[in-house]
Design a protein around this motif. Structure first.
Motif, PDB file in Angstrom:
ATOM      1  N   GLY A   1      10.277  36.595  -8.465  1.00 40.39           N
ATOM      2  CA  GLY A   1      11.798  35.829  -8.769  1.00 40.39           C
ATOM      3  C   GLY A   1      12.751  36.161  -8.691  1.00 40.39           C
ATOM      4  N   GLY A   2      13.632  36.186  -8.614  1.00 37.70           N
ATOM      5  CA  GLY A   2      15.548  35.660  -9.996  1.00 37.70           C
ATOM      6  C   GLY A   2      15.347  34.734  -9.757  1.00 37.70           C
ATOM      7  N   LEU A   3      16.914  34.056  -9.496  1.00 35.91           N
ATOM      8  CA  LEU A   3      17.171  33.047 -10.462  1.00 35.91           C
ATOM      9  C   LEU A   3      17.668  31.888  -8.920  1.00 35.91           C
ATOM     10  CD1 LEU A   3      20.463  34.189 -12.662  1.00 35.91           C
ATOM     11  CD2 LEU A   3      19.045  32.555 -13.518  1.00 35.91           C
ATOM     12  N   PRO A   4      17.515  30.971  -8.729  1.00 38.20           N
ATOM     13  CA  PRO A   4      17.682  30.596  -7.877  1.00 38.20           C
ATOM     14  C   PRO A   4      18.768  30.189  -8.053  1.00 38.20           C
ATOM     15  CG  PRO A   4      16.180  29.045 -10.047  1.00 38.20           C
ATOM     16  CD  PRO A   4      17.048  30.195 -10.107  1.00 38.20           C
ATOM     17  N   ALA A   5      19.826  29.389  -6.527  1.00 42.96           N
ATOM     18  CA  ALA A   5      21.281  29.545  -6.530  1.00 42.96           C
ATOM     19  C   ALA A   5      22.069  28.899  -7.112  1.00 42.96           C
ATOM     20  CB  ALA A   5      20.829  29.088  -4.881  1.00 42.96           C
ATOM     21  N   GLY A   6      23.042  28.901  -8.202  1.00 42.80           N
ATOM     22  CA  GLY A   6      23.555  27.935  -8.470  1.00 42.80           C
ATOM     23  C   GLY A   6      23.203  28.167 -10.108  1.00 42.80           C
ATOM     24  N   SER A   7      22.015  28.419 -10.162  1.00 45.07           N
ATOM     25  CA  SER A   7      21.711  28.272 -11.781  1.00 45.07           C
ATOM     26  C   SER A   7      21.808  29.762 -12.373  1.00 45.07           C
ATOM     27  CB  SER A   7      20.234  28.230 -11.962  1.00 45.07           C
ATOM     28  OG  SER A   7      19.089  27.961 -13.040  1.00 45.07           O
ATOM     29  N   PRO A   8      22.165  29.566 -14.077  1.00 49.10           N
ATOM     30  CA  PRO A   8      21.909  30.709 -14.760  1.00 49.10           C
ATOM     31  C   PRO A   8      21.248  30.395 -16.063  1.00 49.10           C
ATOM     32  CG  PRO A   8      23.407  28.840 -15.463  1.00 49.10           C
ATOM     33  CD  PRO A   8      22.943  28.584 -14.610  1.00 49.10           C
ATOM     34  N   ASP A   9      20.340  29.609 -14.753  1.00 48.19           N
ATOM     35  CA  ASP A   9      19.014  29.214 -16.939  1.00 48.19           C
ATOM     36  C   ASP A   9      18.095  30.328 -16.817  1.00 48.19           C
ATOM     37  OD1 ASP A   9      17.338  28.360 -18.563  1.00 48.19           O
ATOM     38  OD2 ASP A   9      17.047  26.872 -17.641  1.00 48.19           O
ATOM     39  N   LEU A  10      18.010  31.486 -17.015  1.00 49.55           N
ATOM     40  CA  LEU A  10      17.670  32.702 -16.966  1.00 49.55           C
ATOM     41  C   LEU A  10      15.863  31.800 -17.675  1.00 49.55           C
ATOM     42  CD1 LEU A  10      19.440  35.572 -17.987  1.00 49.55           C
ATOM     43  CD2 LEU A  10      17.583  35.358 -15.773  1.00 49.55           C
ATOM     44  N   PHE A  11      15.974  31.244 -18.936  1.00 42.20           N
ATOM     45  CA  PHE A  11      14.668  31.156 -19.773  1.00 42.20           C
ATOM     46  C   PHE A  11      14.457  30.335 -18.959  1.00 42.20           C
ATOM     47  CE2 PHE A  11      12.957  27.913 -22.377  1.00 42.20           C
ATOM     48  CZ  PHE A  11      11.849  28.610 -23.263  1.00 42.20           C
ATOM     49  N   GLY A  12      14.415  28.972 -18.069  1.00 44.24           N
ATOM     50  CA  GLY A  12      14.046  27.682 -17.783  1.00 44.24           C
ATOM     51  C   GLY A  12      13.353  28.596 -16.168  1.00 44.24           C
TER      52      GLY A  12
END
Lengths: 265, 265
Positions: free
Chosen positions: A93-104
């Motif tokens: 899965g990718g990043l949730p929309a609007g989130s830049p938090d790769l670590f999370g």
């Protein structure tokens, strides 16, 4: 998926005629044909189901989305068991929309796998984390390298969680030799997939995986590396390619077997 | 390149009006305007030339191609010196046609830099190796990660050869924090460039770099990381984007400054 223009019976007949001993299946055509009917069709033909693609998409933040993703993955595990394959491929899965938090996002994947791996193990299914090419990191898979997939898999027993070695996603990485050796030593190579890297990439970069021999990948190198790492399992060819899909499917199947013999073994 | 629809005088006037203290230039528009005239134009406006893009393409195998590439890079170094910038950006080059030998291509880059770095140093120019996103590994740049660029740069003195930190190419990499810290400790951050990662990627994947704030990149994280690593140099915004190029250039320039203030510092 390489020949998605074929129906499941056409695919099974084509593989049998070519002497191919197994097939990796995707959930959507299996569901369309009927899970039980598909399992019977493949079993009666004497074909092994090498993997089921795919579970995953485990990065959602909202509880309802997260619960839905876990439910869907449990369904995928059940389907894998019914089809008689021991391996479910996970695209994280990718990043949730609007989130830049790769670590999370990566941590949420680990938490989800912690829930899913025992469920899968009870059904004789291993989860295979597939690192996808970094060009998919935003919208498809935040696990981008083999080293990263191994870090994630390493939190779990090797007979429950391993990795996919897919040449299309990993060929560029100067650390891939070390990763393959480590994956083999840990017993975590749960799938080995081939596709060639051809340019220019098409818009959206999803359906430009090259036929073996048309691109930049050194398949003999990869084959030797996974074998030196102890892998003795099946080799899948997985091509998403608009050009191949537009052609007559049995011809593509025969060409793929021929290319495999010429370029990969 | 972000506003290539502007002439050099329009660009210089626009930057001056917006209070931007420097500009990164590309060789082609400089050559079209005239090297000496461009140098005078920028100098008279009081703008620093932060970098010149680009040298490189050093992976050719054939002796004649190789000699031509070295000649072209020496010309680029001369141009950088004339423009008064201390940094020439290197895009290393992809695989030669028909060759799957990534290791060999990377070694030829190192050999070429060994010839070019002293020539550059005599002219007060540093070479900055730019790792490009892995999706460019076949046809543009076999140096795909910051760690790899640092391994290559590490064979040479830090005041001669360093690296470019470009968010577009590196944002996905879970090893980038360690790489930035190492690059700073070694004194090898020779350029810092910003672009956002937006999807879907366009065909050919060259001209889809997003305006700051439109995509997945956490610019404040990158800015804090390079500063914590000791970098105090200029920050460039480098967008290749068909949509931005189709707009009125001074408007794009003002928007970019505004986005930089909102998202990056």
């Amino acid at each position: 998926m390489t020949v998605r223009q074929l129906s499941l019976p056409e695919l099974v007949d084509g593989l049998t005629a070519l002497g191919v001993p197994g097939v990796g299946l995707w959930r959507e055509p299996v569901a369309a044909y009927g899970l039980r009917a598909a399992a019977k069709l493949v079993r009666d033909a004497g074909l092994a189901v090498t993997t089921l693609c795919r579970g995953g998409f485990l990065t959602a933040e909202r509880p309802a989305e997260r619960a839905a993703a876990l439910d869907d993955n449990r369904a995928a595990i059940d389907e894998a068991a019914e089809l008689g394959t021991d391996t479910l491929v996970l695209v994280s899965g990718g990043l949730p929309a609007g989130s830049p938090d790769l670590f999370g996002a990566r941590e949420r994947i680990a938490e989800a796998i912690a829930e899913l791996a025992p469920y899968a193990a009870e059904r004789g299914v291993r989860l295979a984390i597939e690192p996808l090419h970094p060009m998919y990191a935003a919208d498809r898979c935040v696990v981008s390298t083999l080293a990263q997939a191994l870090e994630l898999a390493g939190r779990f027993p090797a007979d429950q969680v391993g990795v996919v070695i897919d040449t299309y996603h990993l060929w560029w990485d100067d650390q891939v030799a070390a990763g393959i050796a480590r994956a083999g030593a840990e017993g975590r190579i749960h799938s080995f997939q081939l596709a060639d890297w051809t340019t220019p990439l098409p818009a959206g970069v999803l359906n430009g995986r090259g036929q073996l021999g048309d691109g930049a990948v050194d398949f003999r190198w990869f084959d030797a590396a996974v074998r030196a790492a102890g892998y003795t399992g099946p080799v899948e060819v997985e091509l998403f390619n608009d050009g191949l899909w537009a052609r007559e499917g049995l011809g593509v199947l025969a060409e793929t077997v021929d290319r495999y013999r010429t370029h990969a073994r």
